[in-house]
Each structure stands twice: as C-alpha cells, then as structure tokens.
Design a protein around this motif. Structure first.
Motif, PDB file in Angstrom:
ATOM      1  N   SER A   7       0.846  -1.299   0.054  1.00 20.88           N
ATOM      2  CA  SER A   7      -0.085   0.045   0.035  1.00 20.88           C
ATOM      3  C   SER A   7       1.016   1.376   0.049  1.00 20.88           C
ATOM      4  N   ASP A   8       1.812   1.237   0.908  1.00 15.35           N
ATOM      5  CA  ASP A   8       2.760   2.504   0.990  1.00 15.35           C
ATOM      6  C   ASP A   8       3.376   2.710  -0.221  1.00 15.35           C
ATOM      7  N   ARG A   9       4.062   1.546  -0.813  1.00 17.00           N
ATOM      8  CA  ARG A   9       4.779   1.721  -2.054  1.00 17.00           C
ATOM      9  C   ARG A   9       4.084   2.104  -3.292  1.00 17.00           C
ATOM     10  N   ILE A  10       2.803   1.683  -3.502  1.00 17.06           N
ATOM     11  CA  ILE A  10       2.090   1.994  -4.460  1.00 17.06           C
ATOM     12  C   ILE A  10       1.834   3.884  -4.396  1.00 17.06           C
ATOM     13  N   ALA A  11       1.583   4.136  -3.060  1.00 20.71           N
ATOM     14  CA  ALA A  11       1.315   5.540  -2.713  1.00 20.71           C
ATOM     15  C   ALA A  11       2.504   6.346  -3.097  1.00 20.71           C
ATOM     16  N   LYS A  12       3.512   6.029  -2.771  1.00 25.82           N
ATOM     17  CA  LYS A  12       4.846   6.490  -2.901  1.00 25.82           C
ATOM     18  C   LYS A  12       5.100   6.788  -4.564  1.00 25.82           C
ATOM     19  N   LEU A  13       4.949   5.510  -5.148  1.00 22.32           N
ATOM     20  CA  LEU A  13       5.114   5.886  -6.542  1.00 22.32           C
ATOM     21  C   LEU A  13       4.186   6.655  -7.270  1.00 22.32           C
TER      22      LEU A  13
END
Length: 101
Positions: A7-13
């Motif tokens: 979840s966090d990685r998708i949001a960051k990218l």
C-alpha cells in the motif's frame, strides 16, 4: 517488509508520478476509489492487477519489492538506456556511478 509495504509503495510511486489515486484507478479500468482503497489498506490488488499497476507506474515487479531502490521507475529507465551502450561506455558509466556513491 511489513504488511503495509504494498500500500505504501504504491502511494509513494504514484505520488512521485504526480498522478491522483482517482486518475490511476480509472486508467487501470477500475472504480474511482480502487487505488484509494489499496493505499488506505482496505484492499490488496490481485496478482494480475498488481502487474498492471507496475506497468502503469513503469516499474518492474522485482524492483517494486526492492526497498533500497527509492526510484524504481528511474532505475528501469537507466538500465534500458545502458543496454545500448558499448562495453567501454558501460565501463565509464559504472566508474562514474561508483565515484558518485
């Protein structure tokens, strides 16, 4: 890596690409709240949708999970460019990268 990593990685990218969650959801052919639900940890993408998300973000799936790779899209772009270099050019670029480290 913990349960919130995806979840966090998708949001960051997504944020790095300056794309709204709504626009990304619709571009993937999903409801306008799809990415928002993933980023808010209410859902996880299926494997097929995960692959579409990686493609949309310009990230190889293997790089998505490399926590130390902060900009996997840029890394993928650099690797693609390096593939066309001569051996000598590649050697020079490698030396430059090591020097910058």
């Amino acid at each position: 890596m913990d349960a919130d990593f995806i979840s966090d990685r998708i949001a960051k990218l997504r944020t790095e690409k300056n794309i709204s969650a709504r626009d990304m959801s619709l571009s993937l052919g999903q409801s306008q709240s799809y990415i928002n639900n993933i980023e808010n940890k209410k859902a996880l993408p299926s494997m097929q949708m995960f692959l579409y998300i990686c493609e949309f973000l310009g990230v190889e799936p293997r790089d998505f999970f490399e926590e130390e790779v902060t900009s996997p899209g840029a890394l993928n772009e650099a690797v693609t460019a390096f593939k066309s270099l001569s051996p000598k050019q590649l050697e020079l670029m490698t030396a430059l990268a090591k020097e910058m480290k």
